[in-house]
Motif scaffolding. Structure first.
Motif, PDB file in Angstrom:
ATOM      1  N   PHE A   1       0.835  -1.195   0.000  1.00 46.76           N
ATOM      2  CA  PHE A   1       0.000   0.000   0.000  1.00 46.76           C
ATOM      3  C   PHE A   1       0.876   1.255   0.000  1.00 46.76           C
ATOM      4  CE2 PHE A   1      -2.131   3.509   2.051  1.00 46.76           C
ATOM      5  CZ  PHE A   1      -3.313   3.565   1.343  1.00 46.76           C
ATOM      6  N   ASP A   2       1.920   1.238   0.842  1.00 53.85           N
ATOM      7  CA  ASP A   2       2.769   2.428   0.957  1.00 53.85           C
ATOM      8  C   ASP A   2       3.467   2.781  -0.353  1.00 53.85           C
ATOM      9  OD1 ASP A   2       2.009   2.679   3.528  1.00 53.85           O
ATOM     10  OD2 ASP A   2       3.900   2.034   4.425  1.00 53.85           O
ATOM     11  N   VAL A   3       3.896   1.768  -1.119  1.00 53.47           N
ATOM     12  CA  VAL A   3       4.554   2.113  -2.385  1.00 53.47           C
ATOM     13  C   VAL A   3       3.529   2.509  -3.442  1.00 53.47           C
ATOM     14  CG1 VAL A   3       6.659   0.787  -2.035  1.00 53.47           C
ATOM     15  CG2 VAL A   3       4.745  -0.284  -3.164  1.00 53.47           C
ATOM     16  N   LEU A   4       2.331   1.921  -3.370  1.00 54.59           N
ATOM     17  CA  LEU A   4       1.308   2.336  -4.335  1.00 54.59           C
ATOM     18  C   LEU A   4       0.849   3.759  -4.059  1.00 54.59           C
ATOM     19  CD1 LEU A   4      -0.945  -0.843  -4.709  1.00 54.59           C
ATOM     20  CD2 LEU A   4       0.771   0.029  -6.290  1.00 54.59           C
ATOM     21  N   SER A   5       0.763   4.125  -2.775  1.00 58.07           N
ATOM     22  CA  SER A   5       0.268   5.460  -2.432  1.00 58.07           C
ATOM     23  C   SER A   5       1.339   6.525  -2.604  1.00 58.07           C
ATOM     24  CB  SER A   5      -0.235   5.481  -0.994  1.00 58.07           C
ATOM     25  OG  SER A   5       0.852   5.413  -0.097  1.00 58.07           O
ATOM     26  N   GLY A   6       2.615   6.102  -2.589  1.00 61.90           N
ATOM     27  CA  GLY A   6       3.672   7.096  -2.703  1.00 61.90           C
ATOM     28  C   GLY A   6       4.170   7.584  -1.362  1.00 61.90           C
ATOM     29  N   GLU A   7       3.650   7.019  -0.268  1.00 61.89           N
ATOM     30  CA  GLU A   7       4.211   7.365   1.033  1.00 61.89           C
ATOM     31  C   GLU A   7       5.639   6.862   1.105  1.00 61.89           C
ATOM     32  OE1 GLU A   7       1.192   6.967   4.480  1.00 61.89           O
ATOM     33  OE2 GLU A   7       0.318   5.966   2.761  1.00 61.89           O
ATOM     34  N   GLU A   8       5.900   5.750   0.429  1.00 57.41           N
ATOM     35  CA  GLU A   8       7.276   5.317   0.203  1.00 57.41           C
ATOM     36  C   GLU A   8       7.517   5.374  -1.299  1.00 57.41           C
ATOM     37  OE1 GLU A   8       9.689   4.455   2.306  1.00 57.41           O
ATOM     38  OE2 GLU A   8       8.366   4.913   4.008  1.00 57.41           O
ATOM     39  N   LYS A   9       8.540   6.100  -1.701  1.00 55.25           N
ATOM     40  CA  LYS A   9       8.826   6.159  -3.128  1.00 55.25           C
ATOM     41  C   LYS A   9       9.738   4.988  -3.503  1.00 55.25           C
ATOM     42  CE  LYS A   9       8.579  11.079  -2.647  1.00 55.25           C
ATOM     43  NZ  LYS A   9       9.300  12.331  -2.561  1.00 55.25           N
ATOM     44  N   VAL A  10       9.723   4.635  -4.786  1.00 52.61           N
ATOM     45  CA  VAL A  10      10.651   3.584  -5.220  1.00 52.61           C
ATOM     46  C   VAL A  10      11.670   4.197  -6.171  1.00 52.61           C
ATOM     47  CG1 VAL A  10       9.175   1.594  -4.880  1.00 52.61           C
ATOM     48  CG2 VAL A  10       8.973   2.904  -6.975  1.00 52.61           C
ATOM     49  N   GLY A  11      12.838   3.574  -6.210  1.00 54.55           N
ATOM     50  CA  GLY A  11      13.925   4.143  -6.998  1.00 54.55           C
ATOM     51  C   GLY A  11      13.616   4.184  -8.492  1.00 54.55           C
ATOM     52  N   ASP A  12      12.978   3.119  -8.978  1.00 57.81           N
ATOM     53  CA  ASP A  12      12.719   3.012 -10.411  1.00 57.81           C
ATOM     54  C   ASP A  12      11.397   3.693 -10.740  1.00 57.81           C
ATOM     55  OD1 ASP A  12      12.280   2.325 -12.987  1.00 57.81           O
ATOM     56  OD2 ASP A  12      12.042   0.173 -12.620  1.00 57.81           O
ATOM     57  N   ALA A  13      11.467   4.849 -11.391  1.00 56.14           N
ATOM     58  CA  ALA A  13      10.259   5.622 -11.677  1.00 56.14           C
ATOM     59  C   ALA A  13       9.264   4.839 -12.523  1.00 56.14           C
ATOM     60  CB  ALA A  13      10.627   6.930 -12.370  1.00 56.14           C
ATOM     61  N   ASP A  14       9.768   3.949 -13.375  1.00 49.99           N
ATOM     62  CA  ASP A  14       8.879   3.233 -14.282  1.00 49.99           C
ATOM     63  C   ASP A  14       8.224   2.010 -13.635  1.00 49.99           C
ATOM     64  OD1 ASP A  14       9.132   4.878 -16.458  1.00 49.99           O
ATOM     65  OD2 ASP A  14      11.045   3.960 -17.044  1.00 49.99           O
ATOM     66  N   ALA A  15       8.636   1.691 -12.403  1.00 54.61           N
ATOM     67  CA  ALA A  15       8.059   0.514 -11.761  1.00 54.61           C
ATOM     68  C   ALA A  15       6.566   0.700 -11.531  1.00 54.61           C
ATOM     69  CB  ALA A  15       8.770   0.234 -10.439  1.00 54.61           C
ATOM     70  N   ILE A  16       6.148   1.943 -11.337  1.00 58.47           N
ATOM     71  CA  ILE A  16       4.723   2.218 -11.176  1.00 58.47           C
ATOM     72  C   ILE A  16       4.322   3.244 -12.225  1.00 58.47           C
ATOM     73  CG2 ILE A  16       2.949   3.110  -9.632  1.00 58.47           C
ATOM     74  CD1 ILE A  16       4.758   2.305  -7.303  1.00 58.47           C
ATOM     75  N   ARG A  17       3.320   2.902 -13.015  1.00 58.31           N
ATOM     76  CA  ARG A  17       2.817   3.862 -13.997  1.00 58.31           C
ATOM     77  C   ARG A  17       1.350   4.103 -13.721  1.00 58.31           C
ATOM     78  NH1 ARG A  17       6.304   4.598 -18.242  1.00 58.31           N
ATOM     79  NH2 ARG A  17       4.691   5.309 -19.660  1.00 58.31           N
ATOM     80  N   ILE A  18       1.015   5.364 -13.594  1.00 57.31           N
ATOM     81  CA  ILE A  18      -0.378   5.717 -13.348  1.00 57.31           C
ATOM     82  C   ILE A  18      -0.871   6.527 -14.534  1.00 57.31           C
ATOM     83  CG2 ILE A  18      -1.957   6.998 -11.861  1.00 57.31           C
ATOM     84  CD1 ILE A  18       0.043   6.419  -9.560  1.00 57.31           C
TER      85      ILE A  18
END
Lengths: 361, 524
Positions: B303-320
């Motif tokens: 949930f935290d990585v989907l919400s952006g409360e925790e960011k991930v290093g790879d910008a392309d790992a999540i595309r909205i």
């Protein structure tokens, strides 16, 4: 038997308003007991302590002068405390601010410019903020306890001032007294009204209180401060950064403490000395809590605590007791304020017997 | 009449009452448990089940009423006294020290000074006897949730109790682990011990319990033989009215992909957190993807990585909506049209001490800055506009509250959750990510929230629901995936997914790991 604090289901709105007044009343009662046990007449002692300073115009000015640094610092501290940042080092930020603001009038003595005073104020705010940035950095980056670091930096600042005034900045025409040059006229903070001694430091205090009151009450920034203070997790969910808030709170309160420092030095003292504060930075903590961390409440609380300083001086002269009584009254007041606040949120329960509930699971 | 003596209940409560402030958490509860029966205590969250058993176990003092043990009045002043009386308890939330071994944890809970070797031996014997395999020398940190629960059960069995209380024991178990537990309970019953089984899962209760007592709002609303009842008649007793049926029909053909996660890995942030590994997930417009799984397998980290409360290093790992969002914060993702509902209501989704209006500003200050803020860089909050929106949300979601703008913490769990979900729905999010939407929420509010999620998907949004509640998952999902130890199985259509298959996936049998796959197929 043991004593338990149990959280109250509903806290009384009436008593949360009354609490500072109850604390004041209890402080006075404790004062009566104190004076009686010292063999002094409590009525006349309390009169000379709390009433007499209010009866003369000049001492009302003194009151405003003493209240100014307390209010300025406490208003900044309220931002810190509301956002859950425990800056205990305002005394140090006050001193460093005062020193940074004094660079121009001391080192560049003789510089004639109308920019002198505004630059001094700006330098002082930057100096205080920079000094507050140290514990902020340590907390944000290394998770250091800011209570300890900010407090310890107070002593560093005090010793630095002491050394500077005795050493490099000592007045060359000052007969070896540990003092800097007297500030030139263009470096002296003007009085608000010509007939009294109250200088613009008091004006700054009122302006700062009003501005921060507005920020806290109406703006998104104020909202951010309270959210992060109550729950860092909810703050992150709101998209607020708790690390940035550490810096924001420390820089604001450091800058205001620095402004208080230069106002005191330039408005009331006129030069730097080894000791420039009778503990304003610490007393302001009491002011902040007595004012319930509300900038307008802090104005009232600042005036009350300033009165204890004046009363202490008056009591030395008229009834011949030590000025330690001032500190004692301040301590009593803080104790009762915190005590009243605790009892609003919790009730005391005496538990007899040794049954250990809930822990044996 | 002669039988009276032998028929005396093992434990009986008469008018047992517990008052917290103005709340009667338990109101004159009469309950009787016969020797050798499995007795269910049914009720929604907040019905007073936990309060009742805490009084039975001596954790709370009753405000009024009494407890009878084998016909004699007793006062149970502490858990120690409860154990001495013959009552054992397995709590919903375990109290185990992760760094200690199984035997050491057991020793800590025992009264008196028993050598640790004897405890190990005894624990090993008991665990074999009751089909609860346990290695006394293993460290708790290395054990699964089901194994940890076994420690608690063995720990209470060591006291040789006549009554064992189990508080929501299956809420953390996979279906397979739950089956094992039921076998153990049957063994206990055969020995003549009684079990008080607390649950809100009707099927389980019907399957294993002899009698049931139903609680609602702190009162007993029914006592019955659950096998004679239907799930809907039990639910009526629990909820006190018909629960609205959810209509999932009408989720049309999914449209374009709105949120896409590719090859997402995130290291664990603390020793107790779960690392996410190679997560792939894509959710299209008009569908609800549910992520099932046993608690603590990476749900909150996901949930935290989907919400952006925790960011991930790879910008392309999540595309909205086609934009790389991995390095975006939660505010930027909200500006892309996302809404988020975290699991924890108090102190995460809402600030408990603040009023509802302030909690509305909490998640929408920037996404709705045009309405809620004015004064440009000053950022003044328009209290009027906020109050109006809060009122609209409360009406839309039927939020019951006292006063115009009460503190969030004063609302019941269900009402606060309706507000929090409504807060996001009110702005018609294009992507909604919800973690445990109805955790601890009463049945009425739960069905309303689920319906609202379905309606949102129907209107063309992509919805991700992370949930431990399998009933909920099947009720609303178009596709179902399972998270286990930070890995996500690939989502499968809800129509072809079965509970058995979910159970296997929960236990870590993923596709692609040869043997596990074979077993999964075998299970069909």
């Amino acid at each position: 038997m043991r004593i338990e604090l149990k959280k109250r289901e509903n806290m009384s709105a009436l008593f949360s308003v009354l609490s500072p007044f109850i604390a004041l009343g209890l402080t006075l009662i404790a004062g009566v007991i104190l004076f009686v046990s010292l063999g002094k007449d409590p009525v006349s002692a309390l009169y000379s302590f709390f009433i007499e300073p209010l009866t003369e115009v000049w001492s009302l000015h003194e009151l405003a002068i003493k209240a100014a640094p307390l209010i300025l610092i406490a208003v900044g501290l309220s931002v810190c405390y509301r956002s859950n940042n425990w800056n205990i080092g305002a005394e140090g930020q006050f001193i460093i601010g005062a020193m940074a603001g004094s660079v121009l009038p001391v080192v560049f003595h003789g510089w004639e410019s109308p920019l002198m005073l505004p630059l001094m104020l700006i330098c002082a705010m930057i100096g205080g903020a920079a000094y507050a940035a140290i514990p902020a950095f340590l907390k944000a980056r290394l998770n250091t306890n800011e209570i300890l670091t900010s407090l310890m930096l107070v002593y560093v600042a005090q010793l630095l001032l002491d050394w500077t005034v005795r050493g490099p900045w000592r007045n060359p025409e000052g007969f070896n007294f540990p003092e800097t040059r007297n500030f030139a006229d263009n470096a002296i903070l003007p009085r608000i009204i010509e007939t009294g001694k109250t200088h613009w430091g008091f004006g700054f205090a009122l302006i700062a209180a009003l501005v921060l009151w507005f920020i806290m009450r109406r703006t998104l920034k104020g909202f951010e401060i309270s959210v992060l203070g109550q729950s860092a997790r909810a703050g992150r969910f709101a998209g607020f950064s708790d690390k940035k808030m550490v810096y924001f709170a420390f820089l604001i309160s450091g800058a205001l403490a620095g402004l208080a420092g230069i106002s005191e030095v330039s408005g009331a003292i006129g030069q730097l000395r080894p000791v420039i504060s009778p503990g304003y930075g610490f007393t302001a903590i009491i002011v902040a809590f007595l004012g319930r961390l509300n900038p307008l409440g802090i104005v009232a609380a600042g005036l009350i605590l300033a009165l204890t300083y004046l009363g202490g001086e008056a009591a030395q002269i008229s009834i011949g007791i030590t000025d330690k009584v001032t500190r004692l009254f301040q301590g009593l007041l803080l104790f009762f304020v915190l005590g009243c606040d605790t009892l609003i949120h919790y009730r005391i329960r005496l538990v007899f017997g040794s049954a250990q509930k809930g822990s044996a699971t | 009449m002669i039988n009276e003596q032998t028929e005396a209940p093992l434990l009986e409560t008469r008018g047992l009452t517990k008052i917290f402030g103005s709340l009667r958490a338990c109101d004159e509860i009469d309950l009787s448990i016969a020797p050798g029966e499995i007795h269910a205590l049914l009720g929604e969250n907040g019905a007073g089940k936990s309060t009742l058993v805490k009084m039975l176990f001596g954790v709370l003092d009753p405000s009024a009423g009494g407890i009878l043990w084998k016909g004699d009045p007793v006062t149970i002043g502490s858990p120690g006294e409860a154990r001495a009386t013959g009552i054992g308890m397995v709590f919903q939330h375990f109290s185990l020290f992760e760094a200690l071994t199984v035997a050491e944890n057991i020793a800590l809970a025992l009264d008196g000074n028993v050598p640790i070797d004897r405890i190990s031996e005894e624990a090993r014997r008991l665990s074999l006897e009751y089909g609860l395999p346990l290695d006394p020398s293993a460290h708790v940190a290395d054990l699964s949730v089901g194994e940890r629960q076994r420690i608690e059960i063995v720990r209470s069995l060591l006291q040789n109790p006549e009554l064992i209380i189990l508080d929501e024991p299956t809420s953390v178990l996979t279906p397979q682990e739950a089956d094992k537990l039921f076998e153990t309970l049957a063994k206990l019953k055969a020995e003549g011990r009684s079990v008080l089984y607390i649950s809100h899962r009707l099927e389980e209760v019907q399957r294993i319990c002899d009698r049931a007592t139903v609680l609602r709002h702190g009162k007993v609303t029914g006592a019955c033989d659950p096998r004679q009842e239907t799930p809907s008649s039990l639910a009526r007793m629990m909820v006190g009215g018909e629960v609205a049926e959810i209509s999932g029909a009408g989720l049309g053909e999914p449209g374009e992909t709105l949120i896409e996660v590719r090859n997402l890995s995130a290291p664990s942030r603390s020793p107790f957190a779960v690392a996410l590994r190679d997560i792939d997930l894509s959710v299209k417009a008009g569908e609800i993807v549910a992520i099932a799984g046993v608690a603590g397998n990476g749900q909150s980290e996901l949930f935290d990585v989907l919400s952006g409360e925790e960011k991930v290093g790879d910008a392309d790992a999540i595309r909205i909506r086609g934009k790389s969002a991995g390095r975006m914060g939660i505010t930027e993702r909200r500006l892309l049209g996302c809404g988020f509902v975290p699991e924890e209501r108090h102190g995460h989704a809402a600030v408990t001490e603040m009023p509802l209006t302030a909690n509305l500003v909490l998640s929408r200050h920037t996404s709705d800055s045009a309405t809620f803020l004015s004064g440009g860089p000053l950022g003044l909050i328009n209290t009027g506009a906020v109050a109006k929106a809060a009122k609209r949300i409360c009406e839309a979601m039927d939020v019951r509250k006292s006063g115009e703008d009460p503190a969030a913490g004063s609302l019941s769990g269900g009402n606060l959750q309706k507000f929090i979900v409504g807060r996001e729905l009110d702005r018609q999010p294009v992507v909604l990510v919800v973690n445990q939407p109805t955790w601890g929420v009463d049945a009425g509010a739960a069905s309303r929230i689920r319906q609202a999620l379905i309606d949102l998907a129907k209107s063309g949004s992509a919805v991700v629901v992370i949930s431990q509640d399998l009933d909920e998952v099947f009720e609303i999902a178009s596709r179902i995936a399972v998270i286990n130890e930070g890995r996500l199985s690939s989502p499968e259509p809800a129509s072809t997914m079965t509970r058995e298959r979910i159970g296997l996936l929960m236990g870590g049998f993923h596709d692609g790991t040869g043997q596990a796959h074979a077993e999964a197929v075998h299970a069909h």
